[in-house]
Design an enzyme around this catalytic site. Sequence first.
Site, PDB file in Angstrom:
ATOM      1  CG  HIS A  75       5.985 -23.561  -2.209  1.00  0.00           C
ATOM      2  ND1 HIS A  75       4.762 -23.509  -1.625  1.00  0.00           N
ATOM      3  CD2 HIS A  75       6.539 -24.367  -1.253  1.00  0.00           C
ATOM      4  CE1 HIS A  75       4.561 -23.995  -0.612  1.00  0.00           C
ATOM      5  NE2 HIS A  75       5.822 -24.529  -0.247  1.00  0.00           N
ATOM      6  CE1 TYR A 204      -1.525 -18.122  -4.589  1.00  0.00           C
ATOM      7  CE2 TYR A 204      -2.839 -16.435  -3.865  1.00  0.00           C
ATOM      8  CZ  TYR A 204      -1.397 -17.005  -4.153  1.00  0.00           C
ATOM      9  OH  TYR A 204      -0.569 -16.502  -3.721  1.00  0.00           O
ATOM     10  N   PRO A 296      -2.693  -8.114  -1.686  1.00  0.00           N
ATOM     11  CG  PRO A 296      -3.448  -8.843   0.260  1.00  0.00           C
ATOM     12  CD  PRO A 296      -3.659  -7.825  -0.383  1.00  0.00           C
ATOM     13  CE  LYS A 300       4.469 -10.773  -8.364  1.00  0.00           C
ATOM     14  NZ  LYS A 300       5.260 -12.034  -7.859  1.00  0.00           N
ATOM     15  CE1 TYR A 388       1.380 -16.296  -6.600  1.00  0.00           C
ATOM     16  CE2 TYR A 388       3.484 -17.588  -6.221  1.00  0.00           C
ATOM     17  CZ  TYR A 388       2.308 -17.077  -5.759  1.00  0.00           C
ATOM     18  OH  TYR A 388       2.082 -17.334  -4.256  1.00  0.00           O
TER      19      TYR A 388
HETATM   20  P1  RFL Z   1       6.455  -1.547   6.318  1.00  0.00           P
HETATM   21  O1  RFL Z   1       6.743  -2.969   6.588  1.00  0.00           O
HETATM   22  O2  RFL Z   1       5.269  -0.928   6.342  1.00  0.00           O
HETATM   23  O3  RFL Z   1       7.622  -0.801   7.381  1.00  0.00           O
HETATM   24  C1  RFL Z   1       7.410   0.672   7.447  1.00  0.00           C
HETATM   25  C2  RFL Z   1       7.973   0.730   8.913  1.00  0.00           C
HETATM   26  O4  RFL Z   1       8.226   2.215   8.881  1.00  0.00           O
HETATM   27  C3  RFL Z   1       7.589   2.777  10.175  1.00  0.00           C
HETATM   28  N1  RFL Z   1       7.189   4.156  10.142  1.00  0.00           N
HETATM   29  C4  RFL Z   1       7.588   5.133  10.911  1.00  0.00           C
HETATM   30  N2  RFL Z   1       9.090   5.255  11.300  1.00  0.00           N
HETATM   31  C5  RFL Z   1       9.349   6.539  11.887  1.00  0.00           C
HETATM   32  N3  RFL Z   1       8.621   7.495  11.557  1.00  0.00           N
HETATM   33  C6  RFL Z   1       7.294   7.508  10.958  1.00  0.00           C
HETATM   34  N4  RFL Z   1       6.462   8.601  10.772  1.00  0.00           N
HETATM   35  C7  RFL Z   1       6.803   6.219  10.745  1.00  0.00           C
HETATM   36  N5  RFL Z   1       5.672   5.788  10.017  1.00  0.00           N
HETATM   37  C8  RFL Z   1       5.962   4.293   9.936  1.00  0.00           C
HETATM   38  C9  RFL Z   1       6.593   1.453  10.655  1.00  0.00           C
HETATM   39  O5  RFL Z   1       6.283   1.458  12.004  1.00  0.00           O
HETATM   40  C10 RFL Z   1       7.060   0.469   9.907  1.00  0.00           C
HETATM   41  O6  RFL Z   1       7.993  -0.280  10.804  1.00  0.00           O
HETATM   42  O7  RFL Z   1       6.935  -1.036   4.896  1.00  0.00           O
HETATM   43  P2  RFL Z   1       8.144  -1.598   3.904  1.00  0.00           P
HETATM   44  O8  RFL Z   1       9.509  -2.015   4.706  1.00  0.00           O
HETATM   45  O9  RFL Z   1       8.165  -0.865   2.582  1.00  0.00           O
HETATM   46  O10 RFL Z   1       7.684  -3.461   3.696  1.00  0.00           O
HETATM   47  C11 RFL Z   1       6.634  -3.540   2.811  1.00  0.00           C
HETATM   48  C12 RFL Z   1       5.798  -4.752   3.159  1.00  0.00           C
HETATM   49  O11 RFL Z   1       5.827  -4.860   4.700  1.00  0.00           O
HETATM   50  C13 RFL Z   1       4.580  -4.728   2.619  1.00  0.00           C
HETATM   51  O12 RFL Z   1       4.641  -4.423   1.234  1.00  0.00           O
HETATM   52  C14 RFL Z   1       3.987  -6.197   2.896  1.00  0.00           C
HETATM   53  O13 RFL Z   1       3.835  -6.739   3.976  1.00  0.00           O
HETATM   54  C15 RFL Z   1       2.389  -6.112   2.106  1.00  0.00           C
HETATM   55  N6  RFL Z   1       1.449  -6.867   2.734  1.00  0.00           N
HETATM   56  C16 RFL Z   1       1.408  -8.222   2.222  1.00  0.00           C
HETATM   57  N7  RFL Z   1       2.361  -8.483   1.211  1.00  0.00           N
HETATM   58  C17 RFL Z   1       2.210  -9.633   0.655  1.00  0.00           C
HETATM   59  O14 RFL Z   1       3.015 -10.022  -0.146  1.00  0.00           O
HETATM   60  N8  RFL Z   1       1.615 -10.834   1.363  1.00  0.00           N
HETATM   61  C18 RFL Z   1       0.623 -10.408   2.391  1.00  0.00           C
HETATM   62  O15 RFL Z   1      -0.064 -11.290   2.749  1.00  0.00           O
HETATM   63  C19 RFL Z   1       0.729  -9.070   2.967  1.00  0.00           C
HETATM   64  N9  RFL Z   1      -0.321  -8.711   4.282  1.00  0.00           N
HETATM   65  C20 RFL Z   1       0.749  -6.732   3.885  1.00  0.00           C
HETATM   66  C21 RFL Z   1      -0.201  -7.605   4.422  1.00  0.00           C
HETATM   67  C22 RFL Z   1       0.639  -5.099   4.474  1.00  0.00           C
HETATM   68  C23 RFL Z   1      -0.053  -4.876   5.543  1.00  0.00           C
HETATM   69  N10 RFL Z   1      -0.330  -3.409   5.905  1.00  0.00           N
HETATM   70  C24 RFL Z   1       0.676  -2.602   5.383  1.00  0.00           C
HETATM   71  C25 RFL Z   1      -1.416  -2.937   6.547  1.00  0.00           C
HETATM   72  C26 RFL Z   1      -0.979  -7.091   5.603  1.00  0.00           C
HETATM   73  C27 RFL Z   1      -0.899  -5.917   6.079  1.00  0.00           C
HETATM   74  C28 RFL Z   1      -1.799  -5.745   7.158  1.00  0.00           C
HETATM   75  C1  PHB Z   2       0.839 -15.251   2.980  1.00  0.00           C
HETATM   76  O1  PHB Z   2       1.563 -16.520   3.289  1.00  0.00           O
HETATM   77  O2  PHB Z   2       0.759 -14.532   3.841  1.00  0.00           O
HETATM   78  C2  PHB Z   2       0.314 -14.874   1.819  1.00  0.00           C
HETATM   79  C3  PHB Z   2       0.896 -15.816   0.640  1.00  0.00           C
HETATM   80  C4  PHB Z   2       0.604 -15.551  -0.674  1.00  0.00           C
HETATM   81  C5  PHB Z   2      -0.124 -14.498  -0.913  1.00  0.00           C
HETATM   82  C6  PHB Z   2      -0.782 -13.391   0.242  1.00  0.00           C
HETATM   83  C7  PHB Z   2      -0.297 -13.756   1.426  1.00  0.00           C
HETATM   84  O3  PHB Z   2      -0.600 -14.064  -2.185  1.00  0.00           O
END
Ligand code: RFL
Ligand code: PHB
Length: 395
Positions: A75, A204, A296, A300, A388
């Site tokens: 993009h 957005y 989110p 980032k 961004y």
């Molecule tokens: P993760 O992905 O949470 O992975 C951590 C892993 O550790 C495991 N774990 C354990 N394992 C062993 N022993 C324990 N005691 C443990 N406790 C936990 C978990 O099962 C898991 O597999 O962290 P990581 O790798 O640092 O990655 C970070 C990203 O996942 C995170 O920053 C993003 O996904 C944040 N986030 C979003 N970011 C965006 O940029 N756009 C989004 O739309 C977006 N949506 C989200 C999100 C994070 C969410 N969380 C954490 C609730 C939506 C949700 C619901």
């Molecule tokens: C997504 O595609 O899940 C998404 C994209 C942009 C954002 C947050 C989530 O800022």
Amino acid sequence: MTTRRTQVAIVGAGPSGLLLGQLLHKAGIDNVILERQSADYVLGRIRAGVLEQTTMDLLDAAGVGARMHAEGLRHDGVELSFDGQRHRIDLHGLTGGKQVMVYGQTEVTRDLMAAREAEGLATVYDAKDVALQGFDGATSAVTYRHGGVTHELQCDYIAGCDGYHGASRASVPDGALKTHERIYPFGWLGVLADTPPVSHELIYSNHERGFALCSMRSATRTRYYLQCPLDDKAERWSDDAFWDELRRRLDPEAAESLVTGPAIEKSIAPLRSFVAEPMRFGRLFLAGDAAHIVPPTGAKGLNLAASDVHYLSRALIEHYAERSDAGIRAYSDSCLRRVWKASRFSWWFTSLMHQFPDTGAIGHQLQRAELDYLVNSRAASTAMAENYVGLPLAT
Ligand code: RFL
Ligand code: PHB
């Protein structure tokens, strides 16, 4: 109890843990990943969708970029919608040619898991009661239960990649950590659907009924979000109610062309800013969501996890290959400089785009003034664009 040894014990098989494992393996550093959940459970979580160039580069360095390049969507811009109109921020033009890649976290995780399996590297899924031992001393270990047996994994270093609710940050002694936190007074209701995107770029939208985001996973799969009350429940939203509300929060042209369909997934996530400092305690490193959470809005979270892993893999490679601990000593400060800037950007963009219960009419007018300035000032648009697409990694 069984005992085995590795150089780096990685707790958590999310994107941080899997990417770190791959980069260390490429450099000849032995590592074992311990994950509390099953592989299918990890793959079932629908999360982030936008990758910065630095994240793409790291996935390439880890040898897992091929499918992202083939199937991901590059993009060049994003759209901001307010007062019934859309305005484009030209990310490419304002940053000297940078782009972002729309490629789901689920796919990144799948590619990393497949590479790890193909290389025959050790990952223990369903590892229960993970406990970190002795990381403030000369040696460390992680104990866990698997298949009814207690195991000990002895190691030089522990990488705490186990997310916000993990065991790693929780095992740091009280008083050794400083935490900063803000919980926002709303959540995001997300829907995944097999429908064509409403627009070819992300939208957005700041709307008086609440924020909305139109994102995508491919030319046939969309990801949409609506700002919702903190105590809302996904089950309360029928598919029709979701589509009706989304349509109301978009400009007339987008509302008109929105294609709806059955939701494949529907969930609510809270929004939080959180930073724990420092990110290293002796032989324990925290990386990704284990150390920090961003709302989110700025896309980032996953990208910060990747930049932590960049600094951590480099520090460990330097330690084993060059016998230098300079990178290990600098790890926390290097990460936090970027973490705080991304936290600031995510907080700013969240504040600009959402309806807040306590800021009243003046809050809304101030947002409109800032949006008007943002889309009409090259300086302001450039500041948004360069954040961004992702700030550069310090060398
Ligand atoms: P993760 O992905 O949470 O992975 C951590 C892993 O550790 C495991 N774990 C354990 N394992 C062993 N022993 C324990 N005691 C443990 N406790 C936990 C978990 O099962 C898991 O597999 O962290 P990581 O790798 O640092 O990655 C970070 C990203 O996942 C995170 O920053 C993003 O996904 C944040 N986030 C979003 N970011 C965006 O940029 N756009 C989004 O739309 C977006 N949506 C989200 C999100 C994070 C969410 N969380 C954490 C609730 C939506 C949700 C619901
Ligand atoms: C997504 O595609 O899940 C998404 C994209 C942009 C954002 C947050 C989530 O800022």
